[in-house]
Design an enzyme around this catalytic site. Structure first.
Site, PDB file in Angstrom:
ATOM      1  N   ARG A  22      -2.716 -10.555   4.285  1.00  0.00           N
ATOM      2  CA  ARG A  22      -3.109 -10.689   2.867  1.00  0.00           C
ATOM      3  C   ARG A  22      -1.836  -9.726   2.395  1.00  0.00           C
ATOM      4  O   ARG A  22      -1.699  -8.778   2.621  1.00  0.00           O
ATOM      5  CB  ARG A  22      -4.489  -9.871   2.750  1.00  0.00           C
ATOM      6  CG  ARG A  22      -4.895  -9.833   1.134  1.00  0.00           C
ATOM      7  CD  ARG A  22      -6.221  -8.999   1.018  1.00  0.00           C
ATOM      8  NE  ARG A  22      -6.625  -9.128  -0.061  1.00  0.00           N
ATOM      9  CZ  ARG A  22      -6.108  -8.296  -1.095  1.00  0.00           C
ATOM     10  NH1 ARG A  22      -5.247  -7.232  -0.704  1.00  0.00           N
ATOM     11  NH2 ARG A  22      -6.588  -8.172  -2.244  1.00  0.00           N
ATOM     12  N   LYS A  79       0.934  -1.152   0.006  1.00  0.00           N
ATOM     13  CA  LYS A  79      -0.052  -0.096   0.189  1.00  0.00           C
ATOM     14  C   LYS A  79       0.971   1.223  -0.089  1.00  0.00           C
ATOM     15  O   LYS A  79       1.964   1.356   0.482  1.00  0.00           O
ATOM     16  CB  LYS A  79      -0.939  -0.015   1.198  1.00  0.00           C
ATOM     17  CG  LYS A  79      -1.961  -1.038   0.732  1.00  0.00           C
ATOM     18  CD  LYS A  79      -3.230  -1.146   1.718  1.00  0.00           C
ATOM     19  CE  LYS A  79      -4.159  -2.369   1.180  1.00  0.00           C
ATOM     20  NZ  LYS A  79      -5.320  -2.525   1.935  1.00  0.00           N
TER      21      LYS A  79
HETATM   22  N1  PMM Z   1      -6.934  -4.427   0.305  1.00  0.00           N
HETATM   23  C1  PMM Z   1      -7.200  -4.594  -0.890  1.00  0.00           C
HETATM   24  C2  PMM Z   1      -8.123  -5.510  -1.316  1.00  0.00           C
HETATM   25  N2  PMM Z   1      -8.857  -6.485  -0.471  1.00  0.00           N
HETATM   26  N3  PMM Z   1      -9.274  -7.026   1.632  1.00  0.00           N
HETATM   27  C3  PMM Z   1      -9.068  -6.977   3.063  1.00  0.00           C
HETATM   28  N4  PMM Z   1      -9.705  -7.821   3.696  1.00  0.00           N
HETATM   29  N5  PMM Z   1      -8.086  -6.375   3.590  1.00  0.00           N
HETATM   30  C4  PMM Z   1      -7.447  -5.197   2.738  1.00  0.00           C
HETATM   31  O1  PMM Z   1      -6.845  -4.575   3.536  1.00  0.00           O
HETATM   32  C5  PMM Z   1      -7.634  -5.241   1.345  1.00  0.00           C
HETATM   33  C6  PMM Z   1      -8.554  -6.393   0.813  1.00  0.00           C
HETATM   34  C7  PMM Z   1      -6.459  -3.557  -1.693  1.00  0.00           C
HETATM   35  O2  PMM Z   1      -5.428  -4.090  -2.157  1.00  0.00           O
HETATM   36  P1  PMM Z   1      -5.224  -5.111  -3.645  1.00  0.00           P
HETATM   37  O3  PMM Z   1      -5.475  -3.731  -4.572  1.00  0.00           O
HETATM   38  O4  PMM Z   1      -3.336  -4.589  -3.728  1.00  0.00           O
HETATM   39  O5  PMM Z   1      -5.527  -6.105  -3.675  1.00  0.00           O
END
Ligand code: PMM
Length: 293
Positions: free
Chosen positions: A262, A223
């Site tokens: 994650r 992020k």
């Molecule tokens: N962040 C993203 C997408 N899905 N789900 C959860 N539970 N927590 C998060 O912090 C989260 C998520 C955004 O990140 P990406 O675009 O790299 O997938």
């Protein structure tokens, strides 16, 4: 359900967080948009994530990048369901990253085990009743609105206490709606309606989220706030250069009883946890030796 996971239930005794590998089947995610967009590319990448030590894979068909446009339901279903079905056939543990009940239902029918809703059930009124009925584990992230304008909602008196209170409110609504407490996984929602200082404060205050009781998931991977550390305002580190900082957040999460992290770079987090375990074992052995002397 195999290995140290002991299923995705809340009964497993673990000393380190599970690693959820990110599998974005989107043309436009902020850190890996477009890379794994075709089902073939997604499945090949899933294999790499599993070989690197992912305990589960998070399949998402909607980018939550700030300012992103939402795909139609049909498009999201087209992106997600074939990948979930093919992965389920391999026996992998799968989470579906969606804000839509219809997509969650189709993914669970195709073999997914967990629903990861970044809106915590707020974006689609059918989501919470569906999850209650399905009895699936449900990730409830702290959310204040869709990505198009979420950063305008990044205002807090005390970000840790405010996020804690809003998550507690969701917890009460969900249990009132019939979702079992043991199926709920809380997530502070790093980067969602949060500025860099909010994300760092939430990491520093993780104990205030874990002390709510349910399992906790943290998504810091790649992020923007990780790209800012040590850099001038106009000199962000690009997403692919944020994996070492991500691994540091994984170690931090491990020290604060987080259930799952994650991450995009699974190998980096696994290796960081392995090194921390080896160091802890050596420290314990040394303390034992000193104690005897
Ligand atoms: N962040 C993203 C997408 N899905 N789900 C959860 N539970 N927590 C998060 O912090 C989260 C998520 C955004 O990140 P990406 O675009 O790299 O997938």
């Amino acid at each position: 359900m195999t290995g140290r996971l002991g299923g995705l239930g809340d009964d497993a005794v673990r000393t380190r967080p599970l690693i959820m590998g990110v599998l974005n089947v989107t043309p436009d995610s902020f850190s890996d948009g477009g890379e794994w967009f075709t089902p073939e590319a997604a499945l090949a990448h899933a294999q790499e994530l599993l070989e690197a030590g992912a305990d589960l894979l998070d399949v998402g068909g909607e980018s939550t990048r700030p300012g992103a446009e939402r795909p139609s339901v049909d498009e999201e279903l087209r992106r997600v369901v074939p990948v979930v079905r093919a992965l389920a056939d391999t026996g992998a543990q799968i989470s579906v990253d969606t804000m839509r009940a219809e997509v969650a239902r189709a993914a669970l029918e195709a073999g997914a085990h967990l629903v990861n809703d970044v809106s915590g059930g707020l974006a689609d009124p059918d989501m919470v009743p569906f999850v209650a009925e399905a009895g699936a584990p449900f990730v409830v992230m702290h959310w204040r609105g869709h990505s198009t304008d979420m950063q305008s909602r990044a205002h807090y008196d005390d970000v840790v206490e405010d996020v804690r209170a809003e998550l507690l409110g969701r917890l009460e609504s969900l249990t009132d709606a019939g979702v079992r407490l043991k199926d709920i996984i809380l997530d502070p929602g790093l980067g969602f309606a949060k500025r860099a200082e909010h994300n760092w404060a939430l990491l520093a205050g993780l104990d205030r989220i874990t002390d709510l009781g349910p399992r906790v998931l943290v998504g810091a991977s790649r992020k923007t706030f990780l790209g800012r550390v040590g850099r001038a305002e106009d000199d962000l580190r690009p997403p692919l250069e944020r994996d070492v900082a991500t691994a540091v957040t994984t170690l931090h999460a491990a020290r604060h009883d987080v259930w799952c992290v994650r991450v995009h770079d699974v190998a980096g987090s696994v290796s960081a946890l392995d090194a921390a375990d080896a160091l802890a074992a050596a420290e314990a052995a040394r303390a034992g030796g000193l104690g005897r002397g």
